[in-house]
Write a protein that holds these residues in place. Structure first.
Motif, mmCIF file in Angstrom:
data_model
loop_
_atom_site.group_PDB
_atom_site.id
_atom_site.type_symbol
_atom_site.label_atom_id
_atom_site.label_comp_id
_atom_site.label_asym_id
_atom_site.label_seq_id
_atom_site.Cartn_x
_atom_site.Cartn_y
_atom_site.Cartn_z
ATOM 1 N N ALA A 150 0.714 -1.303 -0.049
ATOM 2 C CA ALA A 150 0.009 0.074 0.161
ATOM 3 C C ALA A 150 0.737 1.354 -0.042
ATOM 4 O O ALA A 150 0.462 2.432 -0.412
ATOM 5 N N GLN A 151 2.072 1.157 0.384
ATOM 6 C CA GLN A 151 3.045 2.109 0.451
ATOM 7 C C GLN A 151 4.063 2.418 -0.631
ATOM 8 O O GLN A 151 4.908 3.046 -0.793
ATOM 9 N N ASP A 152 3.780 1.561 -1.759
ATOM 10 C CA ASP A 152 4.407 1.589 -2.709
ATOM 11 C C ASP A 152 4.636 2.912 -3.550
ATOM 12 O O ASP A 152 5.861 3.475 -3.700
ATOM 13 N N GLU A 153 3.540 3.604 -3.983
ATOM 14 C CA GLU A 153 3.414 4.649 -4.559
ATOM 15 C C GLU A 153 4.196 5.828 -3.884
ATOM 16 O O GLU A 153 4.939 6.591 -4.400
ATOM 17 N N PRO A 154 4.009 6.310 -2.693
ATOM 18 C CA PRO A 154 4.746 7.318 -1.830
ATOM 19 C C PRO A 154 6.315 7.191 -2.103
ATOM 20 O O PRO A 154 7.053 7.936 -2.294
ATOM 21 N N ASN A 155 6.846 5.776 -1.628
ATOM 22 C CA ASN A 155 8.176 5.550 -1.702
ATOM 23 C C ASN A 155 8.831 5.650 -2.928
ATOM 24 O O ASN A 155 9.869 6.137 -3.043
ATOM 25 N N VAL A 156 8.155 5.070 -4.093
ATOM 26 C CA VAL A 156 8.677 5.331 -5.407
ATOM 27 C C VAL A 156 8.657 6.521 -5.867
ATOM 28 O O VAL A 156 9.708 7.005 -6.524
ATOM 29 N N ARG A 157 7.603 7.363 -5.596
ATOM 30 C CA ARG A 157 7.552 8.962 -5.648
ATOM 31 C C ARG A 157 8.919 9.602 -5.232
ATOM 32 O O ARG A 157 9.436 10.521 -5.868
ATOM 33 N N TRP A 158 9.100 9.256 -3.752
ATOM 34 C CA TRP A 158 10.024 10.043 -3.133
ATOM 35 C C TRP A 158 11.420 9.679 -3.899
ATOM 36 O O TRP A 158 12.194 10.541 -3.842
ATOM 37 N N LEU A 159 11.746 8.348 -4.114
ATOM 38 C CA LEU A 159 13.119 7.936 -4.725
ATOM 39 C C LEU A 159 13.066 8.710 -5.983
ATOM 40 O O LEU A 159 14.260 9.263 -6.387
ATOM 41 N N ARG A 160 12.251 8.707 -6.721
ATOM 42 C CA ARG A 160 12.121 9.477 -8.156
ATOM 43 C C ARG A 160 12.632 10.853 -7.904
ATOM 44 O O ARG A 160 13.410 11.493 -8.772
ATOM 45 N N HIS A 161 11.967 11.530 -7.139
ATOM 46 C CA HIS A 161 12.390 12.853 -6.706
ATOM 47 C C HIS A 161 13.707 13.033 -6.126
ATOM 48 O O HIS A 161 14.613 13.731 -6.841
ATOM 49 N N ALA A 162 14.231 12.251 -5.119
ATOM 50 C CA ALA A 162 15.490 12.327 -4.551
ATOM 51 C C ALA A 162 16.596 11.907 -5.525
ATOM 52 O O ALA A 162 17.514 12.651 -5.451
ATOM 53 N N TYR A 163 16.542 11.195 -6.344
ATOM 54 C CA TYR A 163 17.294 10.536 -7.376
ATOM 55 C C TYR A 163 17.575 11.198 -8.479
ATOM 56 O O TYR A 163 18.588 11.837 -8.767
ATOM 57 N N HIS A 164 16.360 11.248 -9.303
ATOM 58 C CA HIS A 164 16.543 11.614 -10.540
ATOM 59 C C HIS A 164 16.533 13.365 -10.358
ATOM 60 O O HIS A 164 16.952 13.947 -11.502
ATOM 61 N N GLY A 165 16.203 13.989 -9.310
ATOM 62 C CA GLY A 165 16.040 15.154 -9.351
ATOM 63 C C GLY A 165 17.520 15.891 -9.200
ATOM 64 O O GLY A 165 17.820 17.128 -9.089
ATOM 65 N N LEU A 166 18.483 14.964 -8.941
ATOM 66 C CA LEU A 166 19.752 15.249 -8.798
ATOM 67 C C LEU A 166 20.583 15.504 -10.110
ATOM 68 O O LEU A 166 21.560 16.565 -10.004
#
Length: 528
Positions: free
Chosen positions: A443-459
């Motif tokens: 149930a928490q897949d979406e917020p965690n994947v969203r955070w990773l995409r922001h934290a990593y790809h946003g670099l």
């Protein structure tokens, strides 16, 4: 659908005389499943061990193959591949099961070949070469090699990772600044291939080979697992080493640091990262006391920990330069290096291996879901990147039980090898960055994947670490499926080009030669 019986699945698979090996004993002529009185080498859904064998360490990938082959010899591995090909159904290979993505566990999987039983670690008496089965777990490899022979390989810290994936991705760890990557000590590979696209064969390739066999060996020195065949065995040797392979120090100094987030400003965080990255830049070249020092920055999200570092000092000659790094990191945060923040202990090398490898749930908890992104760094982070990470470490991540980033030092002996000598192209990188988050509920897949995409790809300006003065692609053993998404990876480079850089075209040629039917494939495998 009627399930095949164990015996039926392997029926008719002849192994005797199937391959010509450059070394090693003759192959057994009958698969274990067909030998009276021996356990089966095929596990079906009705078997009690099925549930344990079918899962990896990232529980995001939950598939139920029809059958799981569990070979314990090269002949059984060959039989398993032949049977899977004859069935015409999707098969895959798993060693330790630690892949960050679904490379070993794709959604359409029908036959899983689990090579955990190929776990032999031994020394060949006739030539002194050390054999490591592709299913051997790293801690078992280290314990067996060291306790029996006084040697080791410069591999990774996660104790339960399987050799099959770790070695083929290049492999690095706390001895690598002194002794290079794991593949720098690789001398031969025994591998099941399907060169004609139809019939699997067992071949042996070595560092001394030329032509197609030489190319196949080269591809296994960093070309990633699951691309060219099923590896059954690795052979290791270090030319000139007294015992035939590198020997670790009897004791090491293990330094663990942990500073709290409380009161850490953006300016202090910037200074903290600058101290570490400057140290890596200054000590990138081999030939100094710093070769004996491997520092690994461990920064956790503000909800789960602090700013820390793990450092192994392999020789007393490196202690001064190591202490300088600890002191400067503490000063950047306006903390001292007293015992409340820094623990120094001199302990036997194997004890240090166990302590680091088993001390973190992130390394060994098999009940978590995770998402990661990695980058090879050629220089320090920019102020904008530092700010981005600082903000990401304070964002809300619903359901996460651990999140943060690591930066491991590279350089030293790693940089001595030319980028085309092995399949590991990024020899000039000075650090390796890993951003990650873990959680337990789907149930928490979406917020965690969203955070990773922001934290990593946003670099990165174009969403991924392209090849320029600051970055050098990504690490195949820390894969990220999002590198195949042009909305997230806007570099114009494919995932393969990011993982393998200037070596990618040669790897594609090896793939076309040794696996033209693309039997060995995954979501980001080497393209034909």
């Amino acid at each position: 659908m009627v399930e095949l019986s164990r015996r039926t699945w392997l029926k008719g698979v002849s192994v005797g005389g199937a391959a010509t090996l450059a070394s090693g004993p003759a192959l057994a002529s009958v698969p274990r499943a067909a030998q009276k009185g021996h356990p089966s080498s095929v596990v079906l859904r009705s078997d009690p061990q099925y549930e344990s064998l079918r899962v990896g360490y990232n529980r995001r990938f939950d598939v139920r193959p029809d059958r799981i082959a569990t070979p314990e010899s090269a002949s059984e591995a060959l039989a398993a591949v032949r049977s899977a090909i004859s069935s015409g159904q999707r098969f895959s290979v798993m060693s330790g099961g630690h892949c960050f993505e679904d490379f070993a566990l794709p959604a359409d999987l029908r036959t899983l070949i689990h090579v955990g039983g190929l776990n032999n670690v031994s020394r060949r008496p006739h030539d002194g070469t050390f054999e490591v089965g592709s299913g051997a777990r790293l801690l078992s490899v280290y314990e067996r090699l060291f306790r029996q022979y006084g040697v080791t390989i410069p591999g990774g810290v996660c104790y339960s990772v399987g050799a099959g994936g770790h070695v083929t991705g290049g492999g690095y760890g706390l001895l690598s600044r002194q002794h290079g990557l794991t593949v720098d000590h690789l001398r031969g590979v025994e591998v099941v291939t399907v060169r004609d696209g139809r019939r699997a064969e067992l071949v042996y390739c070595s560092r001394e080979d030329r032509g197609d066999l030489g190319d196949l060996f080269w591809a296994h020195t960093g070309g990633g697992g699951g691309n060219f065949g099923l590896v059954t065995r690795f052979d290791f040797a270090t030319p000139g080493a007294e015992r035939g392979l590198i020997s670790p120090p009897a004791t090491v100094q293990l330094v663990t640091c942990s500073w709290p987030w409380d009161g850490v400003t953006l300016e202090q965080f910037n200074a903290f990262l600058l101290v570490f990255t400057s140290w890596c830049q200054t000590h990138r070249e081999p030939g100094s006391a710093a070769d004996h020092v491997f520092p690994w920055l461990v920064v956790r999200h503000a909800s789960f920990g602090g700013l820390g570092m793990v450092m192994q000092v392999n020789d007393p000659a490196g202690r001064d330069v190591a202490d300088e790094l600890v002191r400067d990191l503490g000063r950047a945060l306006d903390r001292n290096d007293g015992p409340s923040y820094v623990l120094r202990q001199t302990i036997p090398w194997l004890n240090a291996v166990r302590e680091i490898g088993t001390g973190s749930a992130e390394n060994h908890d098999p009940n978590r879901r995770g998402k990661q992104g990695s980058a090879n760094l050629r220089s320090g982070l920019t102020p904008a990147q530092s700010r981005h990470l600082y903000e990401a470490m304070h964002m809300n991540i619903p359901g996460s039980v651990s999140a943060g980033f690591d930066i491991a030092a590279l350089g030293g002996a790693i940089s001595q090898v030319a980028p085309d000598r092995t399949a590991v192209y990024q020899r000039d990188a000075i650090m390796k960055l890993l951003v990650q988050t873990f959680w337990t509920s789907a149930a928490q897949d979406e917020p965690n994947v969203r955070w990773l995409r922001h934290a990593y790809h946003g670099l990165f300006e174009r969403g991924a670490p392209e090849y320029d003065a600051r970055t050098a692609g990504s690490y195949i053993n820390y894969p990220n499926s999002d590198l195949s998404d042009p909305a997230l990876n806007r570099t114009g480079l494919s995932a393969g080009e990011l993982y393998y850089g200037g070596n990618y075209e040669r790897l594609r040629q090896v793939k076309r030669t040794w696996d033209p039917a693309n039997h060995f494939r995954h979501a980001q495998s080497v393209e034909l």
